[in-house]
Design a protein around this motif. Structure first.
Motif, short mmCIF file in Angstrom:
data_model
loop_
_atom_site.label_atom_id
_atom_site.label_comp_id
_atom_site.label_asym_id
_atom_site.label_seq_id
_atom_site.Cartn_x
_atom_site.Cartn_y
_atom_site.Cartn_z
N ILE A 1 0.85 -1.19 0.00
CA ILE A 1 0.00 0.00 0.00
C ILE A 1 0.89 1.24 0.00
CG2 ILE A 1 -1.79 1.29 1.21
CD1 ILE A 1 -2.66 -1.39 2.45
N LEU A 2 0.75 2.06 -1.03
CA LEU A 2 1.49 3.31 -1.14
C LEU A 2 0.68 4.40 -0.46
CD1 LEU A 2 3.72 5.18 -2.32
CD2 LEU A 2 2.31 5.31 -4.41
N VAL B 1 -3.32 2.57 -3.45
CA VAL B 1 -2.75 3.90 -3.21
C VAL B 1 -3.69 4.68 -2.29
CG1 VAL B 1 -1.96 6.06 -4.26
CG2 VAL B 1 -1.71 3.89 -5.50
N VAL B 2 -3.12 5.25 -1.24
CA VAL B 2 -3.86 6.12 -0.34
C VAL B 2 -3.21 7.50 -0.43
CG1 VAL B 2 -4.52 6.60 2.05
CG2 VAL B 2 -4.43 4.22 1.23
N LEU C 1 -7.32 3.45 -5.66
CA LEU C 1 -6.82 4.71 -5.12
C LEU C 1 -7.93 5.33 -4.30
CD1 LEU C 1 -4.67 7.42 -6.70
CD2 LEU C 1 -6.80 8.08 -5.61
N VAL C 2 -7.62 5.70 -3.06
CA VAL C 2 -8.58 6.36 -2.19
C VAL C 2 -7.94 7.62 -1.62
CG1 VAL C 2 -9.75 4.20 -1.61
CG2 VAL C 2 -7.91 5.05 -0.13
N THR D 1 -9.62 9.20 8.01
CA THR D 1 -8.30 8.86 8.57
C THR D 1 -7.62 7.81 7.70
OG1 THR D 1 -9.11 7.04 9.94
CG2 THR D 1 -9.15 9.26 10.92
N ILE D 2 -6.32 7.71 7.84
CA ILE D 2 -5.56 6.68 7.14
C ILE D 2 -5.99 5.29 7.63
CG2 ILE D 2 -3.26 5.68 6.86
CD1 ILE D 2 -2.16 8.48 6.64
N GLU D 3 -6.25 5.16 8.91
CA GLU D 3 -6.67 3.87 9.46
C GLU D 3 -7.96 3.39 8.80
OE1 GLU D 3 -5.73 6.53 11.33
OE2 GLU D 3 -3.76 5.72 11.86
#
Length: 109
Positions: free
Chosen positions: A11-12, A44-45, A76-77, A103-105
């Motif tokens: 995960i980037l 991708v985040v 991609l988010v 959030t990233i989580e």
């Protein structure tokens, strides 16, 4: 604009800080695409929570990176908890195209 790129288990995570305008979009487009198409990346985040400014060029930049990821069969988010940026994204209807999390989580789950 400043950014950090981290790859964790395929995960980037791209954290963009500062201003995302035409100058920065043009400057960083190729660098982001090279990271997105890397074979080790499956998802991708893009975290835009620390943007202080974004204009229509920034929205176009995000849509372009989404299209790049999609062309290489990668999800991609976006992560954004800024009211100002969220309002801009809603006005442009980007949520119909790209999933967005606070959030990233949440984006990683």
């Amino acid at each position: 604009m400043d950014f950090e790129a981290i790859v964790i288990e395929g995960i980037l995570i791209l954290k963009i800080k500062g201003e995302l305008d035409q100058y920065n979009a043009d400057k960083y487009r190729l660098r982001f695409d090279m990271k997105i198409v890397s074979p080790e990346v499956q998802k991708v985040v893009i975290d835009i929570s620390e943007l202080s400014f974004m204009d229509s060029s920034g929205v176009g930049f995000l849509v372009g990176r989404f299209k790049t990821a999609k062309a290489f069969a990668k999800d991609l988010v976006l992560v954004c908890n800024s009211n100002y940026i969220n309002k801009l994204l809603s006005t442009c209807g980007i949520e119909k195209l790209i999933k967005k999390y606070k959030t990233i989580e949440e984006a990683l789950s």
